[in-house]
Design a protein around this motif. Sequence first.
Motif, mmCIF file in Angstrom:
data_model
loop_
_atom_site.group_PDB
_atom_site.id
_atom_site.type_symbol
_atom_site.label_atom_id
_atom_site.label_comp_id
_atom_site.label_asym_id
_atom_site.label_seq_id
_atom_site.Cartn_x
_atom_site.Cartn_y
_atom_site.Cartn_z
ATOM 1 N N VAL A 214 7.742 7.299 -12.523
ATOM 2 C CA VAL A 214 6.493 7.402 -13.280
ATOM 3 C C VAL A 214 6.754 8.235 -14.541
ATOM 4 N N VAL A 215 6.044 7.907 -15.604
ATOM 5 C CA VAL A 215 6.223 8.582 -16.891
ATOM 6 C C VAL A 215 4.844 8.794 -17.508
ATOM 7 N N ASP A 216 4.651 9.973 -18.103
ATOM 8 C CA ASP A 216 3.406 10.233 -18.846
ATOM 9 C C ASP A 216 3.716 11.225 -19.962
ATOM 10 N N ILE A 217 3.647 10.733 -21.203
ATOM 11 C CA ILE A 217 4.016 11.590 -22.337
ATOM 12 C C ILE A 217 2.777 12.091 -23.106
ATOM 13 N N ARG A 218 1.584 11.847 -22.552
ATOM 14 C CA ARG A 218 0.349 12.185 -23.288
ATOM 15 C C ARG A 218 0.222 13.654 -23.656
ATOM 16 N N GLU A 219 0.715 14.534 -22.770
ATOM 17 C CA GLU A 219 0.527 15.970 -22.999
ATOM 18 C C GLU A 219 1.437 16.528 -24.085
ATOM 19 N N GLN B 4 0.819 -1.214 0.000
ATOM 20 C CA GLN B 4 0.000 0.000 0.000
ATOM 21 C C GLN B 4 0.858 1.272 0.000
ATOM 22 N N ARG B 5 1.964 1.222 0.716
ATOM 23 C CA ARG B 5 2.845 2.389 0.793
ATOM 24 C C ARG B 5 3.408 2.743 -0.591
ATOM 25 N N ILE B 6 3.804 1.723 -1.339
ATOM 26 C CA ILE B 6 4.354 1.958 -2.679
ATOM 27 C C ILE B 6 3.245 2.438 -3.618
ATOM 28 N N ARG B 7 2.051 1.852 -3.489
ATOM 29 C CA ARG B 7 0.932 2.279 -4.347
ATOM 30 C C ARG B 7 0.569 3.740 -4.078
ATOM 31 N N GLU B 8 0.567 4.140 -2.811
ATOM 32 C CA GLU B 8 0.269 5.539 -2.454
ATOM 33 C C GLU B 8 1.361 6.474 -2.961
ATOM 34 N N LEU B 9 2.596 6.025 -2.801
ATOM 35 C CA LEU B 9 3.728 6.835 -3.263
ATOM 36 C C LEU B 9 3.636 7.050 -4.774
ATOM 37 N N ALA B 10 3.346 5.983 -5.520
ATOM 38 C CA ALA B 10 3.244 6.089 -6.979
ATOM 39 C C ALA B 10 2.100 7.029 -7.369
ATOM 40 N N ALA B 11 0.956 6.917 -6.683
ATOM 41 C CA ALA B 11 -0.191 7.791 -6.986
ATOM 42 C C ALA B 11 0.175 9.248 -6.711
ATOM 43 N N ASN B 12 0.869 9.505 -5.615
ATOM 44 C CA ASN B 12 1.282 10.868 -5.285
ATOM 45 C C ASN B 12 2.324 11.394 -6.269
ATOM 46 N N MET B 13 3.197 10.510 -6.726
ATOM 47 C CA MET B 13 4.209 10.932 -7.710
ATOM 48 C C MET B 13 3.551 11.295 -9.037
ATOM 49 N N ILE B 14 2.525 10.535 -9.435
ATOM 50 C CA ILE B 14 1.806 10.849 -10.681
ATOM 51 C C ILE B 14 1.132 12.221 -10.549
ATOM 52 N N ALA C 89 3.203 19.518 -11.989
ATOM 53 C CA ALA C 89 4.417 20.255 -12.352
ATOM 54 C C ALA C 89 4.625 20.302 -13.871
ATOM 55 N N ASP C 90 3.663 19.765 -14.643
ATOM 56 C CA ASP C 90 3.773 19.731 -16.105
ATOM 57 C C ASP C 90 4.985 18.949 -16.579
ATOM 58 N N GLY C 91 5.353 17.911 -15.850
ATOM 59 C CA GLY C 91 6.496 17.099 -16.260
ATOM 60 C C GLY C 91 6.035 15.865 -16.998
ATOM 61 N N CYS C 92 6.938 15.212 -17.732
ATOM 62 C CA CYS C 92 6.558 13.957 -18.382
ATOM 63 C C CYS C 92 7.239 12.767 -17.730
ATOM 64 N N GLY C 93 7.887 12.999 -16.580
ATOM 65 C CA GLY C 93 8.463 11.895 -15.819
ATOM 66 C C GLY C 93 8.883 12.374 -14.450
ATOM 67 N N LEU C 94 8.901 11.447 -13.493
ATOM 68 C CA LEU C 94 9.350 11.788 -12.137
ATOM 69 C C LEU C 94 9.891 10.518 -11.483
ATOM 70 N N ALA C 95 11.065 10.638 -10.883
ATOM 71 C CA ALA C 95 11.672 9.507 -10.176
ATOM 72 C C ALA C 95 11.541 9.723 -8.674
ATOM 73 N N ALA C 96 11.541 8.621 -7.917
ATOM 74 C CA ALA C 96 11.382 8.724 -6.455
ATOM 75 C C ALA C 96 12.468 9.602 -5.838
ATOM 76 N N GLN C 97 13.680 9.571 -6.420
ATOM 77 C CA GLN C 97 14.770 10.438 -5.946
ATOM 78 C C GLN C 97 14.342 11.899 -5.917
ATOM 79 N N GLN C 98 13.473 12.286 -6.873
ATOM 80 C CA GLN C 98 13.086 13.702 -7.000
ATOM 81 C C GLN C 98 12.096 14.156 -5.928
ATOM 82 N N ILE C 99 11.559 13.222 -5.175
ATOM 83 C CA ILE C 99 10.762 13.616 -4.014
ATOM 84 C C ILE C 99 11.507 13.215 -2.735
ATOM 85 N N GLY C 100 12.812 12.981 -2.895
ATOM 86 C CA GLY C 100 13.688 12.776 -1.745
ATOM 87 C C GLY C 100 13.728 11.356 -1.223
#
Length: 187
Positions: free
Chosen positions: A59-64, A25-35, A41-52
């Motif tokens: 996570v990656v999303d290139i749709r926009e 559950q912790r990883i699922r919540e973390l992934a949802a928050n990262m998305i 932030a209008d980004g097309c990717g984010l790594a866990a390192q970037q939230i410390g």
Amino acid sequence: MILEIVKYGHPALRARGARIKKVDQRIRELAANMIETMIAADGCGLAAQQIGIPLRLCVVDIREVQNRPSRMWINSNEVDPNKFMPLVLINPEVETLGSEEAGTEGCLSLPGITAEILRPARVKVTATNLEEETIQFEAAGLLSRAIQHEFDHLNGVLFIDRMDLKTREAVQPLLDKITPNKSHFLH
Ligand code: ZN
């Protein structure tokens, strides 16, 4: 929940991510928050390192991004990448294929900096998803680039490390101007 994105100078950005042993559950919540954070932030990717948090999760999303096409294949069949966004990649392995091509990159942790970076055109990705299944696909175009950029983060590598010397020198004054996060000030 929107999380604070850590900026250049934060030690987590240089940390190699720890393997995720269980998708709980912790990883699922973390992934949802990262998305949510990536989209806000209008980004097309984010790594866990970037939230410390140095974990092997991105996570990656290139749709926009409409002006920079992406391609994706599953079992050698071409698929519509938009249908698989946002992508959550847990413990990803990335094999690079094809010749290098230049493309513009930026990074939410290094605001104000963009540069042309050379990377292999295509990737083969094996990762775990939120259902704890193994997923495998190939990607090209922006999706390939975004995945390589995020995969670098999981190993503590930043896109400034991949700049040619001239570009790296040119961006130094901009790097010097990045204000570190107050809560994680480095001495
Ligand atoms: Zn980045």
